[in-house]
Write a protein that holds these residues in place. Structure first.
Motif, PDB file in Angstrom:
ATOM      1  N   GLU A 137     -11.816  -6.613  -5.696  1.00  0.00           N
ATOM      2  CA  GLU A 137     -11.684  -7.267  -7.007  1.00  0.00           C
ATOM      3  C   GLU A 137     -11.179  -8.693  -6.843  1.00  0.00           C
ATOM      4  OE1 GLU A 137      -9.015  -5.529 -10.095  1.00  0.00           O
ATOM      5  OE2 GLU A 137     -10.309  -3.784  -9.720  1.00  0.00           O
ATOM      6  N   ARG A 140       2.114   3.029  -2.251  1.00  0.00           N
ATOM      7  CA  ARG A 140       1.696   4.036  -3.239  1.00  0.00           C
ATOM      8  C   ARG A 140       0.208   3.964  -3.560  1.00  0.00           C
ATOM      9  NH1 ARG A 140       6.330   2.262  -3.902  1.00  0.00           N
ATOM     10  NH2 ARG A 140       8.078   3.680  -3.696  1.00  0.00           N
ATOM     11  N   LEU A 141      -0.542   3.341  -2.687  1.00  0.00           N
ATOM     12  CA  LEU A 141      -1.994   3.246  -2.920  1.00  0.00           C
ATOM     13  C   LEU A 141      -2.731   3.953  -1.795  1.00  0.00           C
ATOM     14  CD1 LEU A 141      -2.490  -0.577  -3.769  1.00  0.00           C
ATOM     15  CD2 LEU A 141      -2.348   1.329  -5.368  1.00  0.00           C
ATOM     16  N   ASN A 142      -3.811   4.653  -2.134  1.00  0.00           N
ATOM     17  CA  ASN A 142      -4.620   5.187  -1.041  1.00  0.00           C
ATOM     18  C   ASN A 142      -5.639   4.128  -0.613  1.00  0.00           C
ATOM     19  OD1 ASN A 142      -6.832   5.317  -2.763  1.00  0.00           O
ATOM     20  ND2 ASN A 142      -6.460   7.451  -3.313  1.00  0.00           N
ATOM     21  N   THR A 198       0.812  -1.227   0.000  1.00  0.00           N
ATOM     22  CA  THR A 198       0.000   0.000   0.000  1.00  0.00           C
ATOM     23  C   THR A 198       0.844   1.276   0.000  1.00  0.00           C
ATOM     24  OG1 THR A 198      -0.165   0.122   2.417  1.00  0.00           O
ATOM     25  CG2 THR A 198      -1.808  -1.220   1.297  1.00  0.00           C
ATOM     26  N   ALA A 212     -10.545  -1.254  -3.264  1.00  0.00           N
ATOM     27  CA  ALA A 212     -11.062  -1.674  -4.575  1.00  0.00           C
ATOM     28  C   ALA A 212     -10.283  -2.889  -5.078  1.00  0.00           C
ATOM     29  CB  ALA A 212     -10.960  -0.520  -5.567  1.00  0.00           C
ATOM     30  N   LEU A 213      -8.972  -2.857  -4.902  1.00  0.00           N
ATOM     31  CA  LEU A 213      -8.127  -3.974  -5.350  1.00  0.00           C
ATOM     32  C   LEU A 213      -8.490  -5.265  -4.607  1.00  0.00           C
ATOM     33  CD1 LEU A 213      -5.458  -4.671  -6.991  1.00  0.00           C
ATOM     34  CD2 LEU A 213      -4.274  -4.353  -4.833  1.00  0.00           C
ATOM     35  N   GLU A 243      -8.916   3.949  -0.795  1.00  0.00           N
ATOM     36  CA  GLU A 243      -9.955   3.570  -1.771  1.00  0.00           C
ATOM     37  C   GLU A 243      -9.388   2.596  -2.808  1.00  0.00           C
ATOM     38  OE1 GLU A 243      -9.405   6.902  -0.986  1.00  0.00           O
ATOM     39  OE2 GLU A 243     -11.065   6.787   0.452  1.00  0.00           O
ATOM     40  N   GLN A 244      -8.159   2.910  -3.270  1.00  0.00           N
ATOM     41  CA  GLN A 244      -7.549   2.046  -4.295  1.00  0.00           C
ATOM     42  C   GLN A 244      -7.280   0.652  -3.724  1.00  0.00           C
ATOM     43  OE1 GLN A 244      -4.274   4.728  -4.885  1.00  0.00           O
ATOM     44  NE2 GLN A 244      -4.980   5.304  -6.942  1.00  0.00           N
ATOM     45  N   THR A 245      -6.796   0.628  -2.470  1.00  0.00           N
ATOM     46  CA  THR A 245      -6.481  -0.666  -1.860  1.00  0.00           C
ATOM     47  C   THR A 245      -7.746  -1.495  -1.667  1.00  0.00           C
ATOM     48  OG1 THR A 245      -4.793   0.521  -0.627  1.00  0.00           O
ATOM     49  CG2 THR A 245      -5.214  -1.728   0.051  1.00  0.00           C
TER      50      THR A 245
END
Ligand code: DC
Length: 337
Positions: A331, A319-321, A317, A327-328, A323-325
């Motif tokens: 998925e 470089r991920l915020n 994480t 969402a990943l 929300e991005q984490t």
């Protein structure tokens, strides 16, 4: 008013099968949600168009829902839809717990997130974002979140209050054995209890972090905490975060993630979190060193060290915020469901 969903399937369009499957479904929903005939105000049924030999609503009358308003409708012909399927929506009053939707027989495939038993294990080092991610996942799937680190923190606080060093394994184990450490939920949020007292804020103090890591090395302490965590996790779908969830607490969890990030990024996050809680006077360098020391201790302890389970998905994480984490991870969960 509560709205409870359910579905089931039959193998042949006969009145007997429709009645039996509907009764099985309604009884399962009533059992899971502690419903009685009076609390159900209305039931809406829908059936796929390959079912025409009887109304499922008839079965509802026959199995005790005498006062409920009943309605049956035929669904449109949807290509690829699950055949011979009976769906239900129940309107009930006075369900104290969270509604439990029930999908039986082939209809279980429609809601695998419910029927598969959605247990999500999140492990990783301090400050990797686990708890924020876990809370977001719990909200998204409407399941429980158990913060297992908070339980080790409560053990540390128990020792601190009795002036026992966590390095004195014998005394520490004895004190934790005598303590009542548990959790309770208030509007979905975990409150951590030490001998009945809500210590949720106190255990977040920075001085407790390293003590928690040290007390967590003790076998007897881990045994007690792991047993309590398994008991909670077995009773309902949930997301747990910690260091040993995927490896020791729930090795059979269907969804495992190992959340990590650079030590400095993690220290920056922890600093922000401490400042938000009003704990100032800690600088980034000290916090980075503390986090690294804690990682070392958590990774190198003898019992259940911080380790990535062989079947866990690693999520960096740095470089991920959030929300991005999230969402990943969602998925990845959907891919597997
Ligand atoms: O996640 P946290 O910072 O609240 O955890 C505090 C300490 O508790 C951590 O340094 C190691 C320990 N811990 C553990 O050993 N096993 C867990 N499942 C959770 C936390």
């Amino acid at each position: 008013m509560n709205f409870i969903r359910g579905a089931t399937t039959i193998t042949e369009d006969t009145p007997e099968e429709i009645r039996a499957a509907t009764e099985e479904l309604l009884r399962a929903i009533a059992r899971e949600n502690n419903l009685d005939g009076d609390s159900v105000r209305a039931i809406i049924f829908s059936t796929t168009q390959d079912i025409y030999s009887a109304y499922p609503a008839k079965a509802a009358r026959e199995c005790g829902f005498e006062k409920a308003a009943l309605f049956s409708a035929a669904e449109p012909l949807i290509e690829g839809a699950l055949p011979l399927c009976i769906r239900v929506m129940i309107f009930a009053e006075g369900v104290l717990q969270r509604e439990k939707h029930v999908y039986l027989r082939k209809a279980a495939a429609l809601r695998k997130d419910i029927s598969v038993g959605l247990t999500i294990a999140l492990d990783g080092p301090a400050g990797s974002g686990k708890s924020t991610i876990a809370k977001a996942l719990a909200a998204a799937y409407d399941i429980l979140y158990l913060d297992t680190g908070a339980m080790y923190r409560a053990c540390a606080l128990c020792l601190k209050r009795q002036n026992i060093s966590p390095d004195d394994a014998f005394a520490a184990a004895r004190a934790v054995a005598a303590a009542d450490i548990g959790v309770r939920y208030e509007n979905g949020a975990q409150r951590t209890l030490l001998d009945g007292e809500d210590v949720s804020e106190e255990i977040r103090k920075n001085e407790i972090s390293m003590m928690a890591s040290t007390v967590a090395k003790i076998g007897a302490v881990r045994e007690k905490m792991v047993a309590a965590q398994r008991k909670i996790a077995k009773s309902q779908p949930c997301v747990l975060d910690g260091r040993d969830i995927g490896t020791t607490v729930l090795p059979d969890a269907p969804f495992k993630f190992f959340i990590t990030a650079d030590a400095r990024v993690r220290a920056q996050r922890r600093l922000k979190e401490l400042e938000e809680r009003g704990q100032t006077g800690i600088d980034l360098e000290t916090l980075t060193r503390e986090i690294e020391a804690r990682d070392e201790q958590d990774k190198n302890r003898e019992i259940s060290p911080l380790r990535c389970a062989a079947d866990a998905v690693v999520v960096d994480t740095s470089r991920l915020n959030i929300e991005q984490t999230v969402a990943l991870i969602r998925e990845k969960i959907q891919e597997k469901i």
